[in-house]
Design an enzyme around this catalytic site. Structure first.
Site: not given
Length: 401
Positions: A64, A119, A123, A148, A311
């Site tokens: 991860l 990015y 990946k 997401n 009561g």
């Protein structure tokens, strides 16, 4: 089974390690077939030499580790490709061909709005590295392209709009929505962790990708989580504001099982500051005791708590359509009901006590009351009504039992 989790201090890593350790310690019974001996947690601050130690012993790797918000774009490739290369080279060094999971991203598709993503390129390079590693070594790889993500412990003001909005709204910090009509595909952390456990069992969901579209395929090169949600950003923000207003309205939004709304609400609550975790309720008090509304639901009525002094008799009314549950949780009392359509006027009675908790229906067309039989103790009754009280249509009519 020895498990290595890299990026263990991140959002997904924390949730994953908690689940793995719960299974290891016998606390999580959902995955009885998994026998976990050790969970090796590795992150950026971990002693680097431990990677060698772990890679010799490990039976499955969840990789991860990655970079989301670097100071320089060049760090994307270094963090997302470079460490993956180091990890796989270390496994090779020790001849360890255990299964390896890679957390990738939808941006790796390099299509649509992700077509020029540094990015995404980093990946995608990591994915290609893993696929090549599998071809060379025969090791099984699990490449997940996450949409997401949201859930508890996700860092706000970082790379998750859900985390940022939850945190800001929970803490009364202004939010800004550029386009409320944007549709997001969302994956809840618990659903993701469940899929990871399936991967650990060798039951992962496999696929190919056509752009961002998942094409299920048992022989596919990639993996996916079959449970995701699509929601409009503006609708999400509206929901979050409703969640934030709950202490004032007491209204719990409709949250069907496994729905996005249910998961979003749990996520929102995880961002509450201490001063909002507890909130006051309005007690309607008089010489007889008190009545306090606890929770309301638009379609499922409300729950209240009634306190009767020694009561005291309360009730003495009936309803056409409304019905209730009376549940005495403390004290000693008597519940009476009489069917208004019974010309003999027979009174039905139930002696109730917090020492023997039971639920008594207050029936439509029956006038009813509740009497505190004690001379010294309060009678505490939890009351459920199938509809929220409407002063314009009270459906409550005085009539002594």
């Amino acid at each position: 089974m020895n498990i290595l989790v890299t990026g263990a201090e991140g959002f997904v890593g924390k949730n994953l390690c908690c689940t793995l350790n719960n299974i290891k310690e016998g606390k999580d019974i959902r995955f009885r077939n998994l026998n976990i001996e050790s969970v090796y947690e590795y992150d950026i601050d971990t002693e680097k030499s431990l990677l060698d130690t772990y890679c010799q012993k490990v039976d499955f790797v969840f990789n991860l580790a990655g970079v989301n918000r670097p100071k320089e774009t060049s760090e994307f490739m270094e963090g997302n490709f470079g460490f993956s290369s180091t990890l796989l080279d270390t496994l090779k060094r020790y001849g360890n061909t255990c299964p390896v999971m890679l957390s990738s991203s939808q941006q790796a598709s390099l299509t649509g709005r992700f077509g020029n993503s540094e990015y995404g390129r980093s990946k995608k390079a990591g994915e290609d590295l893993f696929l090549k590693y599998s071809e060379e070594t025969g090791a099984k790889v699990h490449i997940y392209r996450f949409p997401n993500l949201f859930g508890k412990w996700c860092r706000p003001n970082y790379n998750s709009a859900i985390a940022t909005f939850c945190n800001n709204i929970a803490n009364d910090i202004p939010i800004h929505v550029n386009d409320p009509n944007v549709e997001l595909e969302l994956l809840y952390i618990d659903d993701l962790i469940t899929e990871m456990m399936y991967a650990l069992e060798g039951k992962e969901h496999r696929c190919e990708f056509d752009g961002l579209d998942v094409l299920p395929n048992e022989q596919g090169h990639y993996c996916y989580c079959p449970i995701t949600h699509k929601a409009i950003l503006g609708t999400i923000v509206e929901l979050l504001h409703k969640f934030a207003d709950q202490p004032k309205t007491l209204l719990i939004p409709e949250m069907p099982s496994d729905s996005f709304d249910k998961k979003l609400y749990s996520t929102f609550l995880s961002y509450l500051p201490k001063n909002k975790i507890a909130f006051p309720l309005k007690m309607n008090t008089d010489e007889r005791g008190s009545f306090t509304e606890l929770i309301k639901s638009v379609n499922c009525g409300q729950v209240s708590v009634n306190i009767s002094k020694p009561g005291i008799t309360k009730g003495q009314h009936w309803h056409n359509t409304k019905w209730e549950f009376f549940i005495v949780v403390s004290g000693h009392g008597l519940i009476q009901q009489r069917n208004l359509n019974d010309h003999e006027g027979k009174v039905l009675e139930w002696e109730v006590s917090g020492d023997n908790i039971q639920c008594v229906h207050m029936l439509p067309g029956y006038t009813h009351n509740i009497i505190n039989l004690s001379d010294t103790e309060n009678l505490v009754t939890v009351m459920y009504c199938n509809e929220i009280f409407n002063p314009e249509k009270p459906d409550t009519f005085f009539e002594k039992v």
